[in-house]
Design a protein around this motif. Sequence first.
Motif, PDB file in Angstrom:
ATOM      1  N   ARG A   1       0.842  -1.199   0.000  1.00  0.00           N
ATOM      2  CA  ARG A   1       0.000   0.000   0.000  1.00  0.00           C
ATOM      3  C   ARG A   1       0.876   1.247   0.000  1.00  0.00           C
ATOM      4  N   PHE A   2       0.545   2.181  -0.903  1.00  0.00           N
ATOM      5  CA  PHE A   2       1.307   3.408  -1.078  1.00  0.00           C
ATOM      6  C   PHE A   2       0.408   4.601  -0.769  1.00  0.00           C
ATOM      7  N   ASN A   3       0.999   5.662  -0.211  1.00  0.00           N
ATOM      8  CA  ASN A   3       0.219   6.863   0.065  1.00  0.00           C
ATOM      9  C   ASN A   3       0.080   7.721  -1.185  1.00  0.00           C
ATOM     10  N   GLY A   4      -0.514   8.905  -1.037  1.00  0.00           N
ATOM     11  CA  GLY A   4      -0.753   9.773  -2.193  1.00  0.00           C
ATOM     12  C   GLY A   4       0.492  10.266  -2.871  1.00  0.00           C
ATOM     13  N   ASN A   5       1.632  10.194  -2.172  1.00  0.00           N
ATOM     14  CA  ASN A   5       2.919  10.590  -2.752  1.00  0.00           C
ATOM     15  C   ASN A   5       3.693   9.400  -3.307  1.00  0.00           C
ATOM     16  N   ARG A   6       3.010   8.272  -3.443  1.00  0.00           N
ATOM     17  CA  ARG A   6       3.580   7.050  -4.023  1.00  0.00           C
ATOM     18  C   ARG A   6       4.717   6.486  -3.176  1.00  0.00           C
ATOM     19  N   ARG A   7       4.607   6.654  -1.865  1.00  0.00           N
ATOM     20  CA  ARG A   7       5.589   6.092  -0.937  1.00  0.00           C
ATOM     21  C   ARG A   7       4.970   4.910  -0.197  1.00  0.00           C
ATOM     22  N   LEU A   8       5.735   3.846  -0.081  1.00  0.00           N
ATOM     23  CA  LEU A   8       5.249   2.642   0.588  1.00  0.00           C
ATOM     24  C   LEU A   8       4.980   2.946   2.050  1.00  0.00           C
ATOM     25  N   GLU A   9       3.806   2.551   2.534  1.00  0.00           N
ATOM     26  CA  GLU A   9       3.438   2.839   3.907  1.00  0.00           C
ATOM     27  C   GLU A   9       4.070   1.833   4.870  1.00  0.00           C
ATOM     28  N   LYS A  10       4.255   2.275   6.103  1.00  0.00           N
ATOM     29  CA  LYS A  10       4.860   1.441   7.127  1.00  0.00           C
ATOM     30  C   LYS A  10       4.014   0.193   7.361  1.00  0.00           C
ATOM     31  N   GLY A  11       4.668  -0.931   7.512  1.00  0.00           N
ATOM     32  CA  GLY A  11       3.972  -2.183   7.748  1.00  0.00           C
ATOM     33  C   GLY A  11       3.654  -2.973   6.501  1.00  0.00           C
ATOM     34  N   PHE A  12       3.992  -2.396   5.329  1.00  0.00           N
ATOM     35  CA  PHE A  12       3.758  -3.082   4.056  1.00  0.00           C
ATOM     36  C   PHE A  12       5.095  -3.368   3.387  1.00  0.00           C
ATOM     37  N   PRO A  13       5.153  -4.450   2.569  1.00  0.00           N
ATOM     38  CA  PRO A  13       4.058  -5.375   2.244  1.00  0.00           C
ATOM     39  C   PRO A  13       3.693  -6.265   3.423  1.00  0.00           C
ATOM     40  N   ARG A  14       2.457  -6.768   3.385  1.00  0.00           N
ATOM     41  CA  ARG A  14       2.000  -7.680   4.421  1.00  0.00           C
ATOM     42  C   ARG A  14       1.254  -8.840   3.774  1.00  0.00           C
ATOM     43  N   PRO A  15       1.141  -9.963   4.459  1.00  0.00           N
ATOM     44  CA  PRO A  15       0.465 -11.118   3.864  1.00  0.00           C
ATOM     45  C   PRO A  15      -1.011 -10.836   3.588  1.00  0.00           C
ATOM     46  N   SER A  16      -1.503 -11.398   2.505  1.00  0.00           N
ATOM     47  CA  SER A  16      -2.933 -11.299   2.213  1.00  0.00           C
ATOM     48  C   SER A  16      -3.722 -12.066   3.272  1.00  0.00           C
ATOM     49  N   PRO A  17      -4.916 -11.575   3.650  1.00  0.00           N
ATOM     50  CA  PRO A  17      -5.706 -12.257   4.681  1.00  0.00           C
ATOM     51  C   PRO A  17      -6.341 -13.543   4.149  1.00  0.00           C
ATOM     52  N   ALA A  18      -6.878 -14.305   5.041  1.00  0.00           N
ATOM     53  CA  ALA A  18      -7.565 -15.537   4.664  1.00  0.00           C
ATOM     54  C   ALA A  18      -8.712 -15.224   3.713  1.00  0.00           C
ATOM     55  N   GLY A  19      -8.870 -16.048   2.703  1.00  0.00           N
ATOM     56  CA  GLY A  19      -9.933 -15.860   1.732  1.00  0.00           C
ATOM     57  C   GLY A  19      -9.573 -14.976   0.564  1.00  0.00           C
ATOM     58  N   PHE A  20      -8.397 -14.317   0.651  1.00  0.00           N
ATOM     59  CA  PHE A  20      -7.977 -13.425  -0.427  1.00  0.00           C
ATOM     60  C   PHE A  20      -7.408 -14.268  -1.571  1.00  0.00           C
ATOM     61  N   PRO A  21      -7.770 -13.958  -2.825  1.00  0.00           N
ATOM     62  CA  PRO A  21      -7.250 -14.758  -3.942  1.00  0.00           C
ATOM     63  C   PRO A  21      -5.734 -14.624  -4.072  1.00  0.00           C
ATOM     64  N   ILE A  22      -5.063 -15.731  -4.271  1.00  0.00           N
ATOM     65  CA  ILE A  22      -3.612 -15.719  -4.475  1.00  0.00           C
ATOM     66  C   ILE A  22      -3.324 -15.304  -5.914  1.00  0.00           C
ATOM     67  N   ALA A  23      -2.365 -14.386  -6.084  1.00  0.00           N
ATOM     68  CA  ALA A  23      -1.977 -13.903  -7.421  1.00  0.00           C
ATOM     69  C   ALA A  23      -3.197 -13.471  -8.220  1.00  0.00           C
ATOM     70  N   PRO A  24      -3.924 -12.434  -7.764  1.00  0.00           N
ATOM     71  CA  PRO A  24      -5.128 -12.003  -8.476  1.00  0.00           C
ATOM     72  C   PRO A  24      -4.818 -11.492  -9.873  1.00  0.00           C
ATOM     73  N   ASP A  25      -5.842 -11.525 -10.738  1.00  0.00           N
ATOM     74  CA  ASP A  25      -5.663 -11.090 -12.132  1.00  0.00           C
ATOM     75  C   ASP A  25      -5.730  -9.574 -12.276  1.00  0.00           C
TER      76      ASP A  25
END
Length: 530
Positions: A406-430
């Motif tokens: 997740r990136f903020n409005g200035n295109r900077r990666l936010e603290k704590g990211f990247p993080r694992p996708s939660p349960a039920g989230f599609p792996i490698a979405p299209d």
Amino acid sequence: MNRFIVLFVFGFCFGSLTRVHSIPTGITGNRSGGGSSSVSHRHFSPIVYLERYGYLVPGAQHSSALLKDAIISFQEYANLKMTGILDEATRDKLQADRCGVADIGVAGQVGYHQQGTNQRSRMKRDANCKAFRALGMTCYSTPVPKWSKNDLTYYIKSFTHDLPKSKTREAFQRAFKLWADVTPLTFTESTSVSADIIIEFARGLHGFLHFFDGPGGTLADAAPPEIGYVHFDEDETFVVDDDGDERTGHIVNLFYVAAHEFGHSLGLEHSNVTSALMYAYYSKDDRLPTNMNEFQLHQDDIDAIQRLYGGPTNVTGTDRGTSGGVIPADCDIPWDAATTYPRMDAFYAFKGRLVWAMDRSGIREGYPKNISQVFRGAPSRVQAVVHITEQTDEKTYMFKGKKIWRFNGNRRLEKGFPRPSPAGFPIAPDAALQANRGKVYIFKGASFQEFFPHNLTVGAPRDISLHWGGIPSNIDAALQWFNGKTYFFKDNEYWRFNYNKMKAANGYPKSWSEYWMGCGQPDIRPRSPL
């Protein structure tokens, strides 16, 4: 006679680095003594520092007015409040760990100045150069030359005792690769002392008129093209990655310092952008990588090096990002992902390690670029991207494998990211899409799910064909244009969705490369897909 001249010059210049001066009380502020207790690791003279790094001329007499102006110039470079006095913040910065290359060109020492970053810097540089010439010394008052060739070699003359040679070599390889990824330059280790860049670890006086000051302080220095040397202070304790946790001594990340010094060896000056690699000061807490593969150049660094050498070689291929890498042909690459970006009144399209910025007129100048140049910390070969605007808040989400960025409005990666996708989230979405009424959807295969950004969860899977009539499975990308129309992309085709009829609009699919990329058009501009 020649020996006498050498000894005289040595004594004059070396003395300018070691003697102690006092500063008139009118510009010292309210403090007394040698500086902040947090950084008072050695006897310290502010005037020696200001002389060494280009703010004062070595060996000259300095009036109170000159000293105040020098302090203001330093404070301006260091992004401090420009008081003209040696307040606590200024003293702390003067004693901070840093590169040994000067901030404003002083020839008699290791520093130089490629181009003034502001009027004060240019005026200060020009004034110092006149003084240096009066002393019969050379001053780099004109832009430092770049290398006359793109394929450079380097020789490691000596190694640090802190690391295995293999780790030192790897740190240097990756440091050079940072610059190779964004230029046409290549770097090859050589076993010959006649290599273009000579790398050495040393202590104290090294070379001619170069001096390291023990643990902390000056960490390394380098010469511009085509002199070609880089020196590291062996009194530091060098580490790579996160292996410094159990080490004692003054811990310094070799990869980070080497990448900075290699920038100097390619012709770059110091930057006054505090988050740039070419900022003069080093902090163990400042953007240092726990994994060298994760570190990315700041856009300020990229702009500076590309002003000298240009971008990576522009030839047909499938990827970019290696030394002398290549840019794929725009018309031959269906996108990995795409999203609108309202702040630019344009959209981003992603493929491999590259990103394009496009608007109604076609591809914007300077693109494609490496994704990491535009979104620092972003992965390559991203699988889905969506830019979400909620009132005044902007976020850009990227999805790859089982992770979310997740990136903020200035295109900077936010603290704590990247993080694992939660349960039920599609792996490698299209694909991902913010559609009508602000809802966000994730597409995978023949299904889609609603995405809830506030807690990074998703709803139950639903069938694409039942809700998005005429839209195929396994899409490549999706986006909603600023006119509210939604587009889906797969291979070399795209569809516009008609919300009134809840199906693909008549006349679709159409050619993605022709209408969006302008391929096959006489003026190399896309036909309007809107």
